[in-house]
Write an enzyme that holds these catalytic residues in place. Structure first.
Site, mmCIF file in Angstrom:
data_model
loop_
_atom_site.group_PDB
_atom_site.id
_atom_site.type_symbol
_atom_site.label_atom_id
_atom_site.label_comp_id
_atom_site.label_asym_id
_atom_site.label_seq_id
_atom_site.Cartn_x
_atom_site.Cartn_y
_atom_site.Cartn_z
ATOM 1 N N THR A 128 0.808 -1.284 0.044
ATOM 2 C CA THR A 128 -0.083 0.018 -0.013
ATOM 3 C C THR A 128 0.856 1.271 -0.080
ATOM 4 O O THR A 128 0.509 2.362 -0.602
ATOM 5 C CB THR A 128 -0.855 0.123 1.060
ATOM 6 O OG1 THR A 128 -0.213 0.241 2.418
ATOM 7 C CG2 THR A 128 -1.843 -1.143 1.291
ATOM 8 N N LEU B 296 -2.524 4.960 -0.083
ATOM 9 C CA LEU B 296 -3.979 4.805 -0.197
ATOM 10 C C LEU B 296 -4.265 3.203 -0.045
ATOM 11 O O LEU B 296 -4.387 2.421 -0.999
ATOM 12 C CB LEU B 296 -4.652 5.221 -1.725
ATOM 13 C CG LEU B 296 -6.127 5.249 -1.874
ATOM 14 C CD1 LEU B 296 -6.582 6.145 -0.754
ATOM 15 C CD2 LEU B 296 -6.475 5.603 -3.343
ATOM 16 N N HIS B 297 -4.457 2.951 1.333
ATOM 17 C CA HIS B 297 -4.624 1.726 1.553
ATOM 18 C C HIS B 297 -5.536 0.451 1.268
ATOM 19 O O HIS B 297 -5.340 -0.321 0.431
ATOM 20 C CB HIS B 297 -4.079 1.339 3.186
ATOM 21 C CG HIS B 297 -3.197 2.238 3.944
ATOM 22 N ND1 HIS B 297 -1.854 1.921 3.806
ATOM 23 C CD2 HIS B 297 -3.308 3.448 4.502
ATOM 24 C CE1 HIS B 297 -1.159 2.869 4.396
ATOM 25 N NE2 HIS B 297 -2.029 3.831 4.998
ATOM 26 N N ASP B 298 -6.634 0.975 1.638
ATOM 27 C CA ASP B 298 -7.814 0.149 1.438
ATOM 28 C C ASP B 298 -8.028 -0.398 0.064
ATOM 29 O O ASP B 298 -8.704 -1.348 -0.215
ATOM 30 C CB ASP B 298 -8.951 0.454 2.343
ATOM 31 C CG ASP B 298 -8.498 0.286 3.810
ATOM 32 O OD1 ASP B 298 -7.572 -0.539 4.153
ATOM 33 O OD2 ASP B 298 -9.291 1.160 4.575
ATOM 34 N N THR C 43 -6.643 -1.365 -2.406
ATOM 35 C CA THR C 43 -6.020 -2.421 -2.923
ATOM 36 C C THR C 43 -6.621 -3.537 -2.767
ATOM 37 O O THR C 43 -6.553 -4.625 -3.811
ATOM 38 C CB THR C 43 -4.556 -2.538 -2.373
ATOM 39 O OG1 THR C 43 -4.707 -2.592 -0.796
ATOM 40 C CG2 THR C 43 -3.758 -1.207 -2.463
#
Length: 312
Positions: A195, A241-243, A245
């Site tokens: 991420t 922008l973690h989630d 992914t």
């Protein structure tokens, strides 16, 4: 092609909002419901925020269920210092027109897994794993009915983001994470190692805003707030922008690469509590229990994200 059925378990969070938007914009996926858990902010806010995001997307048909308001065995740790007091700082918030469902999130997940054909529902946890672990403990009969768990959490080479060794989602409820990783269900793990390679650069946020539709503009506003913390922390142009992914993996796994590993969760050490111990080099002989993603084509990821949110 039949859409993949998913349940999004989330603690919005601007990056959670981005994941919800990407899922709702993608015909490859059928969102059966959104379940909220305490994490980035307390449960009352994460549940409301999930409803706000679905309404911004014009999808008030998506039901939102409130779940666990605290970890299994610990005091709740939140992240207002990253996401702001509301969890979705950066935009003007409102009360969603559709009220929360009266059914508890855990009961909804259990009932859905029992109702849908076995092996057809994927769980997509974007926050602490409290709801998912509670499902496993309360209804062990549904475990074999889960198609896959694709989650955002953990880190290995990248280290942690809430402590030197722990990523926030796992750190908040390590006991829950230990239960989930011990189920034998197929798990795909999106750690900080991947991420942190998808950065909300100025150019990418401007491209998103240029879509001009309500969700794109709202997300661009949220990202301009959200990225300020990580830009200062890491010295980067934009923040991770973690989630989303998790959702991008379900749509186009060819964007990513990784390998199957054994992953163990540290629950006993004050120094490394919540660490995800990834046997990347396979030195322990422990059984592989997760596909750990480590790399991503960031340009392809953002091309997908920007194009899809522009459809909403």
């Amino acid at each position: 092609m039949t859409p993949r059925k998913i349940i999004i378990d989330t603690d919005p969070g601007q990056d959670d909002a981005a994941a919800i938007m990407l899922a709702l914009a993608s015909p490859e996926l059928e969102v059966l419901g959104v379940t909220a858990v305490a994490g980035n902010v307390p449960l009352a806010l994460t549940a409301r925020n999930a409803g706000i995001v679905t309404e911004i997307c014009g999808r008030s048909d998506i039901a939102v269920y409130a779940g666990a308001d605290r970890p299994l065995a610990r005091k709740l740790v939140t992240a207002e210092h990253v996401h702001g007091k509301t969890g979705l700082d950066g935009i003007d918030l409102f009360e969603p027109a559709r009220p929360l469902e009266t059914v508890h999130a855990v009961d909804f997940i259990i009932e859905t897994l029992r109702r849908e054909p076995a092996g057809t529902v994927t769980l997509c946890p974007l926050g602490p794993l409290t709801n998912i672990a509670t499902v496993i403990e309360r209804a062990p009969d549904v475990v074999e009915r889960i198609k896959e768990i694709v989650l955002m959490g953990g880190g290995y080479f990248e280290g942690g983001n809430i402590t030197p060794s722990a990523e926030f989602n796992i750190y908040v409820d390590p006991e829950a994470a230990k239960i989930v990783f011990g189920t034998g269900v197929a798990i795909t793990m999106m750690p900080l190692d991947v991420t942190h390679k998808v950065l909300t650069t100025r150019v990418r946020v401007e491209r998103l805003r240029a879509n001009g539709n309500r969700p794109s503009v709202a997300m661009a506003d949220m990202l301009e707030f959200f990225e300020r913390f990580d830009e200062e922390k890491y010295g980067t142009d934009g923040g991770p922008l973690h989630d989303p992914t998790v959702i991008a993996w379900l749509i186009d796994p060819g964007i990513f690469s990784g390998r199957s590993c054994n992953v163990e969760i540290e629950t006993g050490s004050d120094l490394t509590l919540g660490a995800t111990v990834v046997d990347w080099w396979k030195v322990t002989g422990r059984t592989e229990n997760a596909f750990v993603v480590r790399d991503v084509d960031a340009d392809r990821f953002f091309d997908l994200f920007i194009e899809r949110v522009g459809r909403l």
